[in-house]
Design an enzyme around this catalytic site. Structure first.
Site, PDB file in Angstrom:
ATOM      1  N   HIS A 136      33.199  21.276  60.507  1.00 57.25           N
ATOM      2  CA  HIS A 136      32.024  20.468  60.171  1.00 57.25           C
ATOM      3  C   HIS A 136      30.785  21.196  60.656  1.00 57.25           C
ATOM      4  O   HIS A 136      30.854  22.176  61.405  1.00 57.25           O
ATOM      5  CB  HIS A 136      32.122  19.074  60.799  1.00 57.25           C
ATOM      6  CG  HIS A 136      33.032  18.151  60.057  1.00 57.25           C
ATOM      7  ND1 HIS A 136      32.751  17.698  58.785  1.00 57.25           N
ATOM      8  CD2 HIS A 136      34.236  17.620  60.397  1.00 57.25           C
ATOM      9  CE1 HIS A 136      33.737  16.904  58.384  1.00 57.25           C
ATOM     10  NE2 HIS A 136      34.653  16.847  59.332  1.00 57.25           N
ATOM     11  N   ASP A 166      24.854  22.004  57.206  1.00 52.71           N
ATOM     12  CA  ASP A 166      25.247  21.556  55.875  1.00 52.71           C
ATOM     13  C   ASP A 166      24.167  21.793  54.825  1.00 52.71           C
ATOM     14  O   ASP A 166      24.443  22.337  53.753  1.00 52.71           O
ATOM     15  CB  ASP A 166      25.576  20.056  55.900  1.00 52.71           C
ATOM     16  CG  ASP A 166      26.960  19.774  56.449  1.00 52.71           C
ATOM     17  OD1 ASP A 166      27.715  20.734  56.698  1.00 52.71           O
ATOM     18  OD2 ASP A 166      27.285  18.593  56.645  1.00 52.71           O
TER      19      ASP A 166
END
Length: 383
Positions: A136, A166
């Site tokens: 992540h 991200d």
């Protein structure tokens, strides 16, 4: 606050994009292409994702259309390849090798459409020792050194939501890569190609200037001790008397002079160039800010070049006079959201539609893209 409607579609009008449904940076990249006017068709799986926002509120699916295809069923890959044949771009965010196993990897897609830009979004990249590992945002920016720069000295690194990895290191680099590859594909001798966008690559690249400063000796490889990471007393945030915060960025001498004058410490502030007295200066600045509310300090610094701003919450930001005047936030379908960016003088962009609901656009896409078989499959999967 401005509202939006269908109107002009933007500079990517006419570009067709197939997005294989996922979460995080892939959908955000596809949203950005859709905001710029591309016809983005999101291929959702029956039953939806196990992680994510309720579809009606998932703003990263705005300006898109959705069809349902079960890639694990017989004929599912063929349906996607039919879409690919009529598309300019494909975006997928699977782990390396998954798209190939599903029958929609780069080789299969480029065989059907040699000018296709095949955009791949992963955290670790398509190769390397960690390529097969789950991950992540926080892990990606941790490994690149980016996370180590964020936070106060002597305290654990501060997690910057999932914006740095991200979306900045991932989505935005994927979009840049896709548009560059699309330009190449449209040249007379151009071909399609694969764009390998890895969050670790983008997050590392974002720190290019910092690496230059590190090499030059003007950046310390220690969190919270530098000019731009909160170590500097005139570049940081300070609490006000009502528990809110003001952000200070008075780097240049003339801006700093105005800042200290309006703060009321011009005559007693230690020399800002004496790094040994930075903590003394920080304590003085903090003490002064603690004497008034955020609203009072905002009024004092309003209309000046002191480079001071109130720290607003997500719900407060859309109502700031400057952002409201620029329509930086818009309302569509009852949802307040950031407007598309950047802006274009000849091909303005807008929020044309709300979040695409899974499978809701199968009929329209089947007709407009010339895929009657998709309509049959869509009915079967939704029934």
């Amino acid at each position: 606050m401005a509202t939006t409607g269908r109107g002009s579609q933007g500079p990517l009008t006419g570009v067709r994009v197939v997005e294989l449904a996922g979460i995080g940076p892939g959908p955000f990249a596809a949203m950005l292409l859709a905001d710029l006017g591309a016809d983005v068709v999101r291929v959702d799986r029956p039953g939806g994702s196990v992680i994510g926002v309720e579809p009606a509120f998932d703003l990263t699916n705005r300006n898109k259309r959705s069809v349902l295809v079960d890639l694990k069923s017989e004929g599912g890959a063929g349906q996607v390849l039919d879409l690919v044949e009529r598309a300019d771009v494909l975006i997928e965010g699977y782990r390396p090798g998954v798209a190939e196993r599903l029958g929609v990897g780069p080789d299969a897609c480029l065989e059907r459409n040699p000018r296709l830009v095949y955009g791949r979004m992963t955290g670790w990249g398509q190769d390397g020792p960690l390529a097969e590992r789950a991950g992540h945002d926080i892990g990606y920016i941790a490994l690149t050194g980016t996370l180590s720069m964020i936070g106060r000295a002597g305290e654990p690194p501060t997690v910057p939501a999932n914006l740095v990895g991200d979306y900045a290191g991932g989505s935005l680099y994927l979009v840049v890569g896709v548009l560059a590859a699309l330009q190449h594909a449209r040249t007379p001798d151009g071909t399609g190609q694969v764009v390998d966008a890895a969050i670790v690559d983008g997050a590392a690249h974002l720190a290019t200037m910092i690496h230059g400063m590190l090499a030059a000796g003007s950046w310390h490889d220690r969190r919270g001790t530098n000019l731009l990471d909160g170590g500097c007393p005139f570049y940081g945030s300070y609490a006000t008397s009502d528990g809110e915060y003001m952000a200070v960025g008075a780097l240049e001498p003339r801006f700093y002079e105005e800042f200290t004058r309006l703060l009321g410490i011009g005559d007693e502030a230690p020399d800002r160039n004496d790094l040994g007295r930075w903590e003394e200066l920080r304590a003085l600045v903090a003490e002064r800010f603690s004497t008034r509310t955020r609203a009072e300090w905002t009024e004092i610094f309003e209309g000046t070049d002191a480079c001071v701003a109130p720290v607003l919450s997500l719900r407060e930001a859309p109502h700031h006079p400057h952002l409201a005047a620029r329509s930086t936030y818009v309302e569509h379908g009852g949802l307040i959201q950031p407007a598309p960016a950047p802006r274009f003088s000849a091909t303005p962009v807008s929020v044309r539609g709300g979040p695409a609901l899974p499978g809701a656009d199968t009929e329209a896409v089947a007709e407009e893209w010339g895929l009657p078989g998709l309509l049959t499959t869509g009915k079967e999967t939704t029934g």
